[in-house]
Write a protein that holds these residues in place. Structure first.
Motif, PDB file in Angstrom:
ATOM      1  N   ARG A 130       0.711  -1.206   0.002  1.00 26.57           N
ATOM      2  CA  ARG A 130       0.068  -0.145  -0.047  1.00 26.57           C
ATOM      3  C   ARG A 130       0.738   1.452  -0.023  1.00 26.57           C
ATOM      4  O   ARG A 130       0.622   2.181  -0.733  1.00 26.57           O
ATOM      5  CB  ARG A 130      -0.823  -0.130   1.083  1.00 26.57           C
ATOM      6  N   ARG A 131       1.990   1.314   0.855  1.00 25.20           N
ATOM      7  CA  ARG A 131       2.732   2.399   0.856  1.00 25.20           C
ATOM      8  C   ARG A 131       3.521   2.548  -0.626  1.00 25.20           C
ATOM      9  O   ARG A 131       3.627   3.858  -0.930  1.00 25.20           O
ATOM     10  CB  ARG A 131       3.918   2.132   1.760  1.00 25.20           C
ATOM     11  N   VAL A 132       3.825   1.718  -1.147  1.00 32.26           N
ATOM     12  CA  VAL A 132       4.406   1.583  -2.373  1.00 32.26           C
ATOM     13  C   VAL A 132       3.661   2.281  -3.461  1.00 32.26           C
ATOM     14  O   VAL A 132       3.698   3.272  -4.166  1.00 32.26           O
ATOM     15  CB  VAL A 132       5.313   0.352  -2.978  1.00 32.26           C
ATOM     16  N   GLU A 133       2.524   1.702  -3.439  1.00 36.02           N
ATOM     17  CA  GLU A 133       1.291   2.120  -4.300  1.00 36.02           C
ATOM     18  C   GLU A 133       1.200   3.632  -4.328  1.00 36.02           C
ATOM     19  O   GLU A 133       0.828   4.605  -5.272  1.00 36.02           O
ATOM     20  CB  GLU A 133       0.270   1.298  -4.189  1.00 36.02           C
ATOM     21  N   LYS A 134       1.129   4.219  -2.950  1.00 35.24           N
ATOM     22  CA  LYS A 134       0.589   5.403  -2.549  1.00 35.24           C
ATOM     23  C   LYS A 134       1.778   6.287  -3.174  1.00 35.24           C
ATOM     24  O   LYS A 134       1.708   7.499  -3.889  1.00 35.24           O
ATOM     25  CB  LYS A 134       0.629   5.865  -1.267  1.00 35.24           C
ATOM     26  N   LYS A 135       3.123   5.765  -2.903  1.00 32.76           N
ATOM     27  CA  LYS A 135       4.311   6.693  -3.638  1.00 32.76           C
ATOM     28  C   LYS A 135       4.356   6.710  -5.014  1.00 32.76           C
ATOM     29  O   LYS A 135       4.649   7.639  -5.812  1.00 32.76           O
ATOM     30  CB  LYS A 135       5.623   6.201  -2.893  1.00 32.76           C
TER      31      LYS A 135
ATOM     32  N   ASP B  44       3.607   9.646 -10.285  1.00 32.65           N
ATOM     33  CA  ASP B  44       2.901   9.725 -11.252  1.00 32.65           C
ATOM     34  C   ASP B  44       2.126  11.018 -11.435  1.00 32.65           C
ATOM     35  O   ASP B  44       2.107  11.651 -12.401  1.00 32.65           O
ATOM     36  CB  ASP B  44       1.629   8.670 -11.555  1.00 32.65           C
ATOM     37  N   ALA B  45       1.411  11.577 -10.385  1.00 32.49           N
ATOM     38  CA  ALA B  45       0.904  12.901 -10.432  1.00 32.49           C
ATOM     39  C   ALA B  45       2.005  13.825 -10.349  1.00 32.49           C
ATOM     40  O   ALA B  45       1.781  14.792 -11.107  1.00 32.49           O
ATOM     41  CB  ALA B  45       0.316  13.124  -9.035  1.00 32.49           C
TER      42      ALA B  45
END
Length: 77
Positions: free
Chosen positions: A58-63, A68-69
């Motif tokens: 989850r942390r990796v996905e948020k980063k 990407d943003a």
């Protein structure tokens, strides 16, 4: 992560104490304790390990989403 680490260490020390009472001493005590506790941990600590892995994912996905943003914002400029 801290919980999983404490469980792994506890497993190691429990195996170490059990083998010590079986009159095993020295380097073989440490090596066999490490191997046996690792095998036990693979099976006995599967659920805490999977929870920790999901948390890291989850942390990796948020980063990744944040990166990407930022990349998209730079492309727009």
């Amino acid at each position: 992560m801290a919980r999983y680490t404490l469980l792994r260490l506890s497993t190691f020390f429990l195996v170490l104490i059990a083998l010590w009472f079986c009159q095993l001493r020295g380097w073989p005590l440490l090596v066999i304790s490490a191997v046996v506790s690792a095998v036990i941990s693979v099976y006995a600590l599967r659920v805490p390990r999977e929870r920790f892995a999901a948390q890291v994912e989850r942390r990796v996905e948020k980063k990744r989403e944040k990166a990407d943003a930022m990349r998209t914002a730079e492309d727009d400029d």
